[in-house]
Design a protein around this motif. Structure first.
Motif, PDB file in Angstrom:
ATOM      1  N   CYS A 171       0.840  -1.204   0.000  1.00 15.81           N
ATOM      2  CA  CYS A 171       0.000   0.000   0.000  1.00 15.81           C
ATOM      3  C   CYS A 171       0.873   1.252   0.000  1.00 15.81           C
ATOM      4  O   CYS A 171       0.599   2.232  -0.685  1.00 15.81           O
ATOM      5  N   ARG A 172       1.941   1.193   0.771  1.00 16.46           N
ATOM      6  CA  ARG A 172       2.905   2.283   0.816  1.00 16.46           C
ATOM      7  C   ARG A 172       3.564   2.471  -0.561  1.00 16.46           C
ATOM      8  O   ARG A 172       3.729   3.585  -1.045  1.00 16.46           O
ATOM      9  N   SER A 173       3.900   1.342  -1.194  1.00 15.63           N
ATOM     10  CA  SER A 173       4.523   1.394  -2.520  1.00 15.63           C
ATOM     11  C   SER A 173       3.604   2.011  -3.562  1.00 15.63           C
ATOM     12  O   SER A 173       4.065   2.715  -4.457  1.00 15.63           O
ATOM     13  N   VAL A 174       2.310   1.685  -3.465  1.00 15.78           N
ATOM     14  CA  VAL A 174       1.364   2.243  -4.433  1.00 15.78           C
ATOM     15  C   VAL A 174       1.460   3.767  -4.406  1.00 15.78           C
ATOM     16  O   VAL A 174       1.546   4.417  -5.454  1.00 15.78           O
ATOM     17  N   VAL A 175       1.481   4.338  -3.202  1.00 13.68           N
ATOM     18  CA  VAL A 175       1.545   5.795  -3.093  1.00 13.68           C
ATOM     19  C   VAL A 175       2.904   6.312  -3.580  1.00 13.68           C
ATOM     20  O   VAL A 175       2.974   7.198  -4.435  1.00 13.68           O
TER      21      VAL A 175
ATOM     22  N   ALA B 238       0.360  -3.718  -7.896  1.00 14.73           N
ATOM     23  CA  ALA B 238      -0.903  -3.702  -8.644  1.00 14.73           C
ATOM     24  C   ALA B 238      -1.571  -5.079  -8.577  1.00 14.73           C
ATOM     25  O   ALA B 238      -2.785  -5.189  -8.388  1.00 14.73           O
ATOM     26  N   GLU B 239      -0.753  -6.128  -8.711  1.00 16.47           N
ATOM     27  CA  GLU B 239      -1.318  -7.486  -8.646  1.00 16.47           C
ATOM     28  C   GLU B 239      -1.850  -7.792  -7.243  1.00 16.47           C
ATOM     29  O   GLU B 239      -2.868  -8.474  -7.089  1.00 16.47           O
ATOM     30  N   ALA B 245      -9.209  -7.619  -4.391  1.00 15.04           N
ATOM     31  CA  ALA B 245     -10.456  -7.169  -5.012  1.00 15.04           C
ATOM     32  C   ALA B 245     -10.545  -5.650  -5.160  1.00 15.04           C
ATOM     33  O   ALA B 245     -11.628  -5.076  -5.205  1.00 15.04           O
ATOM     34  N   ILE B 246      -9.368  -4.986  -5.201  1.00 16.26           N
ATOM     35  CA  ILE B 246      -9.324  -3.559  -5.530  1.00 16.26           C
ATOM     36  C   ILE B 246      -8.770  -3.460  -6.949  1.00 16.26           C
ATOM     37  O   ILE B 246      -7.629  -3.858  -7.202  1.00 16.26           O
ATOM     38  N   ASP B 247      -9.585  -2.945  -7.861  1.00 17.67           N
ATOM     39  CA  ASP B 247      -9.159  -2.816  -9.255  1.00 17.67           C
ATOM     40  C   ASP B 247      -7.974  -1.823  -9.309  1.00 17.67           C
ATOM     41  O   ASP B 247      -8.121  -0.676  -8.903  1.00 17.67           O
ATOM     42  N   PRO B 248      -6.792  -2.252  -9.782  1.00 15.39           N
ATOM     43  CA  PRO B 248      -5.616  -1.372  -9.704  1.00 15.39           C
ATOM     44  C   PRO B 248      -5.592  -0.325 -10.821  1.00 15.39           C
ATOM     45  O   PRO B 248      -4.672  -0.302 -11.640  1.00 15.39           O
ATOM     46  N   ALA B 255       2.577   1.364 -13.007  1.00 11.30           N
ATOM     47  CA  ALA B 255       3.510   0.284 -13.349  1.00 11.30           C
ATOM     48  C   ALA B 255       3.917   0.393 -14.822  1.00 11.30           C
ATOM     49  O   ALA B 255       5.093   0.246 -15.169  1.00 11.30           O
ATOM     50  N   GLN B 256       2.943   0.710 -15.673  1.00  5.54           N
ATOM     51  CA  GLN B 256       3.245   0.874 -17.106  1.00  5.54           C
ATOM     52  C   GLN B 256       4.216   2.034 -17.336  1.00  5.54           C
ATOM     53  O   GLN B 256       5.133   1.948 -18.132  1.00  5.54           O
ATOM     54  N   ARG B 257       3.975   3.143 -16.653  1.00  7.04           N
ATOM     55  CA  ARG B 257       4.839   4.317 -16.814  1.00  7.04           C
ATOM     56  C   ARG B 257       6.266   4.003 -16.355  1.00  7.04           C
ATOM     57  O   ARG B 257       7.241   4.366 -17.009  1.00  7.04           O
ATOM     58  N   LEU B 258       6.398   3.312 -15.218  1.00  7.27           N
ATOM     59  CA  LEU B 258       7.734   2.985 -14.704  1.00  7.27           C
ATOM     60  C   LEU B 258       8.424   1.988 -15.633  1.00  7.27           C
ATOM     61  O   LEU B 258       9.628   2.086 -15.871  1.00  7.27           O
ATOM     62  N   ARG B 259       7.658   1.036 -16.162  1.00 15.98           N
ATOM     63  CA  ARG B 259       8.256   0.069 -17.092  1.00 15.98           C
ATOM     64  C   ARG B 259       8.706   0.773 -18.374  1.00 15.98           C
ATOM     65  O   ARG B 259       9.787   0.513 -18.894  1.00 15.98           O
TER      66      ARG B 259
END
Lengths: 298, 298
Positions: A171-175, B238-239, B245-248, B255-259
């Motif tokens: 969760c921390r990473s997401v932010v 994200a996974e 059950a939280i749509d990322p 993740a796409q931008r960092l990749r």
């Protein structure tokens, strides 16, 4: 106490060096890589290299796994049959919560006399070494803290299901990593238009000296009132990036998330007084908590 | 000076009230809505309501358009033929940069004796009223500042193409509204797992009292070194959200931008000394600028 590292790369050697300085003498390590560089790194902090996982298990009372997210489950499976009764096995790899839990099941099944701690490393190791903040859960979490705190390690124990510490870290990473991606996307556009400094100055002026978690609470406390407008504006911002030939990878996702929220909030009743107190004594502090509950339930 | 507002909603009336307190007496407004509420709002700050855009154009030396992003171009087209020579027309709506530019073209074509300023409102108006930070570009930007600064208004003039101020605002919005979406997504997961307070505490501890723009520079200065790992971790995060059950929505975009960045940075040469100095005297301060240039060129 005899401490064994599985994997002796950058993170493990930084922690070992710090622990050696604190007076921990019996340090062991196993690494699939061998060679001069590894031998020198180990010698630097008085770590004895061993030739196999079985040998590491024979030597160590406490094992720290610091390999890779991908290798974590495999090494746990390999070492588990060799772990002695009473050994504490701690996984410090950045695995998904379900992998952390799976490792716990592997240890319980293949090494029933050993004890498992699932650990999330909350910051980059090298600058902080053994003092890097760790969060641990699992049956061995308290024992891990008791064993390593005397050597200056910084371990918070989390109650909760196996893998809770890994969820916290995610969760921390997401932010944090999401914010990095957002800045990347926004400033690619700004730099192209010669506006980078103005964007940064404007953000600094609006949010000077704010702690990041507090900023999140501030934004979510006001979210309900502005969700629709912000969703529209984010959509517009994503379209603007596209018109500047910057693919709005994060921005379009953010617009979707805000729209998702705005749609759910439309027509939802304002929270009752009881709901408004979910967040604690002070309803004001709890507005973002009420929001999260309502969105989850909607 | 006689100041006219097109649209007299929350933002316009807050600005008018502030200007009236500063001693600006000749205030006019036109709004498509009519009725008691509007009349009272206008009376509160001594604003005279007029019955048409033509009448507003006849009265005002300086016109501020504060309608909606969608309505901005339409009202500009409607009022332009009525604007007198020497009138300054400022659009303060949150339009896309190309719409801001289009309004400028409309004014230039239909009201060649008038002058246009494209204005971005950088913060919520009500709490700051007429002191809300504005950024303006276009041929009338300096005149706008000179006319309104004596009454306490806060106007920064931007050099650059018509619509630059709107681009600046959009880039800022990407970060701020994107951050709101990220917190929403991360804390929906955290709250469900009972970890919200721990996530916020951890973020506060890692980034205490940091200005938001400075935090962006910090993250991007270190981005090159960690891009691949962060892309992998963001993908994993994200996974993890999906498994809860939280749509990322935002996380997957991040993740796409960092990749995208990690792929472009792979194999790119480290910046030369000359490139490293793009950002200013101190190469350290400029690392994020070099990164942005390299990513744009790759």
């Amino acid at each position: 106490m005899r401490l064994g590292f599985i994997g002796f790369g950058e993170a493990a050697s930084a922690i070992a060096a710090g622990l050696a300085e604190e007076g921990l003498r019996e340090l062991y390590a196993y690494d699939v890589v061998s060679g001069q560089a590894l031998a020198e790194r180990a010698a630097c902090c008085g770590v004895r290299l061993v030739a196999s996982l079985a040998e590491l298990a024979a030597q160590a009372d406490l094992v720290l796994s610091l390999v890779t997210a991908r290798g974590a489950l495999t090494v746990a499976r390999e070492i588990a049959p060799h772990l002695r009764v009473g050994t504490l096995y701690a996984d410090l790899n950045s695995c998904a919560p379900r992998v952390k839990a799976e490792i716990g099941q592997v240890i319980a099944r293949l090494a029933p006399g050993a004890c498992y701690a699932s650990v999330a490393v909350m910051s980059a190791v090298p600058p902080l070494r053994h003092r890097v903040p760790l969060v641990a859960d699992g049956p061995g979490a308290r024992r891990l803290r008791e064993a390593l705190e005397p050597y200056g390690m910084n371990i918070e124990v989390l109650e909760g299901p196996l893998g809770a510490a890994a969820i916290l870290k995610m969760c921390r990473s997401v932010v944090l990593k999401g914010l990095e991606a957002l800045f990347l996307e926004a400033l690619l556009a700004a730099e192209q238009e010669g506006l980078t400094e103005q964007v940064l100055t404007s953000l600094n002026a609006s949010f000077p000296k704010t702690s990041l978690g507090d900023l999140g609470v501030y934004l979510l406390d006001r979210h309900r009132l502005h969700a629709q407008r912000r969703a529209d504006e984010m959509q517009e911002a994503a379209e603007t990036l596209a018109s500047l030939a910057i693919d709005p990878l994060v921005s379009a996702g953010a617009a979707q998330r805000l729209r998702w929220s705005a749609e759910r909030l439309t027509g939802l009743a304002a929270p009752s007084r009881a709901e408004a107190e979910v967040g604690g004594e002070d309803p004001q502090n709890g507005a973002y908590r009420v929001l999260l509950h309502q969105l989850s339930d909607a």
